[in-house]
Write an enzyme that holds these catalytic residues in place. Structure first.
Site, short mmCIF file in Angstrom:
data_model
loop_
_atom_site.label_atom_id
_atom_site.label_comp_id
_atom_site.label_asym_id
_atom_site.label_seq_id
_atom_site.Cartn_x
_atom_site.Cartn_y
_atom_site.Cartn_z
CB SER A 46 -0.96 0.00 1.19
OG SER A 46 -0.27 -0.13 2.40
CD GLU A 47 0.45 4.14 2.39
OE1 GLU A 47 -0.49 4.94 2.28
OE2 GLU A 47 0.45 3.19 3.19
CB THR A 48 7.33 1.86 -1.08
OG1 THR A 48 6.76 0.58 -1.37
CG2 THR A 48 8.84 1.73 -1.04
#
Length: 296
Positions: A46-48
């Site tokens: 979902s995020e990096t």
């Protein structure tokens, strides 16, 4: 060939394969914006996050956060997970980290066990609570595959709110929460017909389970996250919103998310009234997972 090290962690859990997955590139110097975005899409979390030197030496890092599709001004689990990784590398200062982000400065307090091992972190959201538009309960219900009667409007109507990044927050019945299923076409229709959403629409559904316990789910199918197992920024916003509805000076909550996905997450929330409005924190544990490097 340049290489860029990264680590992955599961955030808001104390064991592997729970919580929300995060990839942290611990030294992103030399990466272009396009490469960061491509790496985030490649990791498919979902995020990096990408850690860079701070602009102000009084701070510890500049942290950029990317979803699969775009950069975020702020997010909860990426900050908790990034702080966990950096603190395990000894990059905190007396148990505190300060991250420069688009939404503002994020201060993080590192959690350690009795042996001094880093176990997690608690972040202070960079902005006080702001609310913008309300949305029709029937439209929000349709986005989640629910009936209008499943939306609880006793305390507030579905509302777009933020402590650093905007979400649409809607209270639902506890029974309805488990039935929610996002409808992509409805999400797009609401986004396209509502200029106040500014082209982005992430829906955070929550249900009260007692005075201080909350159950939640988050859907952002337009941006590629069908469902999120733990959404720290939205959870902090809910804590601030709930405090705003009463007369208390402060409040604390425990929020559970990700159960329906098989990735249970536990988030600890606080909210307090201050001179500039209502501020919130969100914290939890992390579990270390993988290490690797990108060769670009």
């Amino acid at each position: 060939m340049p290489s860029f090290p990264y680590e992955t962690v599961d955030v808001f859990t104390d064991r592997p394969f729970g919580g929300n997955q995060l990839a942290v590139f611990t030294d992103a110097r030399g990466l272009s914006d396009a490469q960061m975005q491509s790496l985030a899409a490649e990791m498919n979390y979902s995020e990096t996050t990408f850690v860079l030197p701070p602009d102000d030496p009084a701070h510890d890092a500049r942290v950029r956060i990317f979803t699969r599709a775009h950069e975020m001004p702020f997010a909860g689990h990426p900050n908790v997970g990034t702080a966990f990784v950096l603190a395990r590398h000894g990059r905190d200062r007396g148990g505190v980290l300060r991250f420069e982000e688009i939404a503002g400065l994020v201060e993080v307090k590192v959690a350690r066990d009795a042996a001094g091992t880093v176990t997690g972190a608690t972040i202070a959201a960079p902005q006080a609570l702001t609310k913008s538009i309300e949305l029709p309960a029937d439209a929000i219900a349709a986005c989640a595959g629910l009936s209008p009667s499943d939306i609880v409007v006793t305390n507030h109507r579905p509302v777009r709110a933020s402590v650093g990044v905007f979400f649409v927050l809607a209270e639902v019945t506890l029974e309805a929460l488990s039935r929610a299923t996002p409808d992509l076409s409805r999400f797009r229709a609401v986004r396209d017909s509502t200029p106040g959403l500014e082209g982005r629409f992430s829906l955070f559904l929550y249900a009260r389970d007692g005075a201080s316990d909350i159950r939640a789910r988050m859907f952002a199918p337009i941006s590629g996250t069908w469902e999120d197992p733990a959404t720290g920024s939205a959870s902090a916003t809910v804590a601030a919103l709930l405090l705003s509805l009463g007369s208390q000076d402060d409040a604390s909550f425990t929020l559970t998310q990700g159960v329906e996905m098989g990735r249970p997450s536990l988030l600890h929330l606080t909210a307090r009234r201050g001179e500039d409005g209502i501020r919130a924190t969100v914290g939890g544990s992390c579990a270390q997972m993988f290490r690797g490097e990108a060769l670009l």
